[in-house]
Design a protein around this motif. Structure first.
Motif: not given
Length: 329
Positions: A310-329
């Protein structure tokens, strides 16, 4: 008897403590909050005598076996790491972490410290969800899956008016996907595994966070989708459509409170629901206690694998829309 302490004082902590009370083999003995007055009402309601305002002090308490984390999303990794390093088990609210890297680090640390770490995700432990998983062949060949979890946020008006509440703040890993879309992801990925392709189409707020959106998950032989919204409401329904019939969940995809089967040939519908606890977090806590008590590594491995996927897909889904979090490198 396992003993647990909590981090956080919001509504989900109330739900957690209610479920702890309803379970056997576990009791809450302490709470952590930055300001003691924030925890007083919950402590009184659940007869918890110890409130810490110093996290390190709480983690040094030998009377505590497990710590439950219900902090803003971006703090899950930080707190879980501290707790594991102090030799205690962890129950961490969803989403487990902000990204896959943090997830894998925590799993590795828990293994090193010989401790359990669980994602507190209602869906994966709900009896109705487990029944759906067993009964999937009844539907024939799966063709379409869709889940809608839309719930107007009490904090959305403040966000629109220029405030920056945690739930709509990318620095705190907020947004509709992280807050409620994660339940839809667990529902779908828990049943069907990792999709081949994903794409998220969100409504983006002024600070770059998603206030609502729809995601498409492409599998080899069918398409799944989900809609999550914190800026509007909708009927809460999840459907799995196959060549022989359809399962319809008439509740939040988190609790899977009721589901029906509609047969394509007979055109008959039946309620297939089983009995579930009225305490939404009861079943997950029951499972966690059992795993720890029995040192059930196979059940634990299965839960970890679902969280990992789920975390793998969650990150893929989020990044597919260009949404970035403060924790992203």
């Amino acid at each position: 008897m396992l003993t647990v302490a909590t981090i956080g004082t919001n509504f989900i902590v109330d739900a957690f403590l209610s479920a702890v009370e309803a379970n056997e083999g576990i009791q809450c003995v302490a709470m952590y909050t930055r300001k003691k007055e924030h925890a007083l009402s919950l402590a009184e309601k659940f007869h918890i005598s110890t409130i810490y305002t110093d996290l390190d002090a709480m983690l040094e308490d030998p009377a505590i076996d497990i710590v439950y984390i219900a902090s803003p999303n971006s703090l899950h990794y930080i707190y879980a790491k501290q707790i594991l390093n102090k030799g205690k088990h962890v129950i961490c609210e969803k989403p487990f972490t902000s990204n896959v890297k943090q997830c894998e680090e925590l799993f590795a640390l828990a293994e090193k410290k010989h401790r359990f770490i669980f994602e507190a995700i209602i869906t994966a432990h709900a009896p109705n969800y487990l029944k759906i998983k067993e009964a999937l062949p009844q539907l024939g060949e799966i063709k379409l899956v869709h889940s809608n979890f839309s719930q107007y946020s009490s904090r959305y008006d403040a966000y629109v008016n220029g405030e920056n509440p945690n739930v709509f703040n990318p620095a705190f890993s907020g947004g509709a996907l992280a807050d409620i879309g994660i339940y839809c992801l667990h529902f779908i990925v828990g049943l069907f595994g990792k999709p081949e392709k994903v794409q998220y189409y969100p409504n983006i707020g002024p600070n770059g966070i998603d206030t609502s959106g729809t995601a498409i998950l492409q599998y080899t032989t069918f398409v799944a989708s989900f809609t999550c919204a914190k800026d509007c409401n909708s009927e809460l329904i999840t459907q799995i459509q196959g060549t022989k019939g359809t399962f319809s969940v008439h509740s939040q995809p988190s609790i899977v409170g009721q589901f029906t089967y509609h047969d394509i040939k007979t055109k008959q519908s039946e309620d297939c629901s089983v009995e579930q606890s009225s305490y939404s977090l009861y079943h997950e806590i029951h499972d966690f206690v059992k795993i720890i008590a029995n040192n059930d590594m196979e059940e634990y491995r299965q839960l970890k694998e679902e969280t990992r996927l789920v975390m793998q897909v969650f990150e893929q889904v989020r990044k597919s829309a260009g949404i970035r979090y403060g924790d992203d490198a």
